[in-house]
Design an enzyme around this catalytic site. Structure first.
Site, PDB file in Angstrom:
ATOM      1  N   THR A   1       8.777  13.105  -8.839  1.00 28.05           N
ATOM      2  CA  THR A   1       8.396  14.430  -9.309  1.00 28.05           C
ATOM      3  C   THR A   1       6.950  14.475  -9.769  1.00 28.05           C
ATOM      4  O   THR A   1       6.391  13.446 -10.189  1.00 28.05           O
ATOM      5  CB  THR A   1       9.317  14.849 -10.480  1.00 28.05           C
ATOM      6  N   ASP A   2       6.359  15.662  -9.749  1.00 27.76           N
ATOM      7  CA  ASP A   2       5.013  15.818 -10.298  1.00 27.76           C
ATOM      8  C   ASP A   2       4.992  15.771 -11.819  1.00 27.76           C
ATOM      9  O   ASP A   2       3.932  15.633 -12.428  1.00 27.76           O
ATOM     10  CB  ASP A   2       4.369  17.117  -9.802  1.00 27.76           C
ATOM     11  N   GLU A   3       6.163  15.862 -12.444  1.00 29.40           N
ATOM     12  CA  GLU A   3       6.200  15.887 -13.910  1.00 29.40           C
ATOM     13  C   GLU A   3       5.755  14.567 -14.531  1.00 29.40           C
ATOM     14  O   GLU A   3       5.427  14.518 -15.718  1.00 29.40           O
ATOM     15  CB  GLU A   3       7.597  16.272 -14.405  1.00 29.40           C
TER      16      GLU A   3
ATOM     17  N   TYR B   1      13.047  13.074 -19.359  1.00 29.26           N
ATOM     18  CA  TYR B   1      13.233  13.130 -17.899  1.00 29.26           C
ATOM     19  C   TYR B   1      12.017  12.561 -17.176  1.00 29.26           C
ATOM     20  O   TYR B   1      12.141  11.628 -16.368  1.00 29.26           O
ATOM     21  CB  TYR B   1      13.490  14.566 -17.444  1.00 29.26           C
TER      22      TYR B   1
ATOM     23  N   LYS C   1      11.538   9.062 -14.907  1.00 31.38           N
ATOM     24  CA  LYS C   1      11.093   9.081 -13.519  1.00 31.38           C
ATOM     25  C   LYS C   1       9.804   8.276 -13.359  1.00 31.38           C
ATOM     26  O   LYS C   1       9.619   7.579 -12.352  1.00 31.38           O
ATOM     27  CB  LYS C   1      10.883  10.515 -13.040  1.00 31.38           C
TER      28      LYS C   1
ATOM     29  N   LYS D   1      19.411  25.616 -13.294  1.00 31.40           N
ATOM     30  CA  LYS D   1      17.983  25.556 -13.024  1.00 31.40           C
ATOM     31  C   LYS D   1      17.388  26.960 -12.963  1.00 31.40           C
ATOM     32  O   LYS D   1      18.086  27.950 -12.768  1.00 31.40           O
ATOM     33  CB  LYS D   1      17.726  24.795 -11.723  1.00 31.40           C
TER      34      LYS D   1
ATOM     35  N   HIS E   1       6.841  21.892 -24.117  1.00 33.62           N
ATOM     36  CA  HIS E   1       6.901  22.535 -22.807  1.00 33.62           C
ATOM     37  C   HIS E   1       5.550  22.414 -22.098  1.00 33.62           C
ATOM     38  O   HIS E   1       4.555  22.991 -22.529  1.00 33.62           O
ATOM     39  CB  HIS E   1       7.279  24.014 -22.992  1.00 33.62           C
TER      40      HIS E   1
END
Length: 351
Positions: free
Chosen positions: A132-134, A158, A162, A197, A292
């Site tokens: 993921t880009d997160e 999360y 990852k 989601k 966030h």
């Protein structure tokens, strides 16, 4: 045969369906079937002998070893992950177990399996890790997009788990020579997305007459990628990617959360109008979640330059397809919302 982990989840199941649209090669689908795994998504493959399903936890080393020995896949595509940020905040332990320990277990099994393959098969084998880009953290409005060399700065349990998985995959290539490929994708959307989601929650809540909760000021920005475009990118990376390399996959669609909700409402106003007024009237702003991230944005030029991939869908065309799919697929949605989808395995795979 290829082995796909998490192939009953949102992206994994879409990949399996997309794979059979483009290839005759069999798929060994390995999924633990947590709450987000839904075999009803794969109902069209129920009698397809090319699709072999195994309800297996990727943390179960003995079972993974047995599957590898029995089916001899030429590649492992690793989708399996706990992926919901809000859930990771409230219960991080499962994310550590699946995303870190599970990936480690899978890498160890893959390394042992790969090391014993004969020459040509060993040379051709690939381990493709879907991330993921997160993992790159949060961008300001003026920061450049994430590239493959952006430093990691994960901000949630999360994304941290990852990131840990990504680092393990990289290390197994560097130390052991395992031929790995890693993709870091932006936010996916499309058919068969679990309704917790963001986009499917807005669609299903709007149709149910519920409020549409938007965090904070609604101006957090994400790059949106239609799931079938993501699947085509993964097929390209598997076929032509260079072992040890990472490839960013993005849709080129930076949108604020509020603008996404507005577009969903406008599409529903057109395709399934309320008795009076607009679905926009159901939007409500709620307290922001902790930490966030403000903006994600993907630079996918490496993937286009080296492998010739570009997304086929714009955000507008992809979202229209997605909204229409949810309108046309109410039985699937009802089963997911009610929990009846959990009975699919017992009903359709009873021995």
């Amino acid at each position: 045969m290829i082995l796909v982990t998490g192939g009953a989840g949102f992206i994994g199941a879409n990949f399996v369906l997309d794979w059979f649209d483009h290839a005759d090669e069999s798929v060994l689908n390995v999924d633990k079937l947590t709450y987000a795994g839904n075999l009803a998504t794969l109902a069209s493959l129920k009698d397809d002998l090319r699709h072999v399903f195994s309800q297996t936890d990727i943390c179960d080393r003995a079972s993974i070893d047995a599957l590898l020995a029995g089916h001899k896949p030429r590649a492992i595509l690793h989708f399996a992950a706990e992926s919901h940020v809000d859930r990771s905040i409230h219960g991080p332990a499962e994310f550590v177990q699946t995303n870190v320990v599970g990936t480690f277990t899978l890498l160890e099994a893959a390394r042992m399996y790969w090391s014993k393959l004969p020459g040509a098969e060993k040379q051709a084998f690939r381990f493709l890790h879907v991330s993921t880009d997160e993992v790159f953290g949060s961008l300001s409005a003026t920061d450049p997009q994430f590239s493959e060399t952006t430093p990691y700065a994960p901000n949630s349990p999360y994304s941290a788990t990852k990131a840990g998985a990504d680092h393990l995959v990289r290390a197994y290539h560097h130390i052991y020579g395992l031929p790995v490929l890693t993709t870091n994708c932006s936010n996916n959307y499309g058919p068969y997305h679990f309704p917790e989601k963001f986009i499917p929650m807005m669609i299903t809540s709007a149709l149910a007459g519920k409020l549409l909760p938007v965090y904070g000021d609604g101006l957090n920005v994400r790059d949106w990628l239609y799931v079938r475009d993501h699947c085509s990118a993964i097929r390209q990376v598997l076929a032509r990617g260079k072992p040890g390399e990472t490839y960013n996959v993005g849709g080129g669609n930076e949108k604020s959360n509020l603008s996404v909700v507005h577009t969903v409402c406008d599409l529903l106003d057109e395709l399934s109008p309320r008795q009076s007024g607009s679905y926009r009237e159901q939007i409500t702003f709620v307290k922001d979640r902790p930490g966030h991230d403000r903006r994600y944005a993907i630079d996918a030029r490496k993937l286009e330059r080296e492998l010739g991939w570009k997304p086929a869908e714009t955000f507008e065309t992809g979202l229209r397809k997605t909204v229409q799919w949810y309108l046309d697929s109410q039985p699937w949605v009802r089963d997911v919302m009610s929990g009846d989808y959990r009975n699919w395995l017992a009903k359709h795979y009873a021995t």
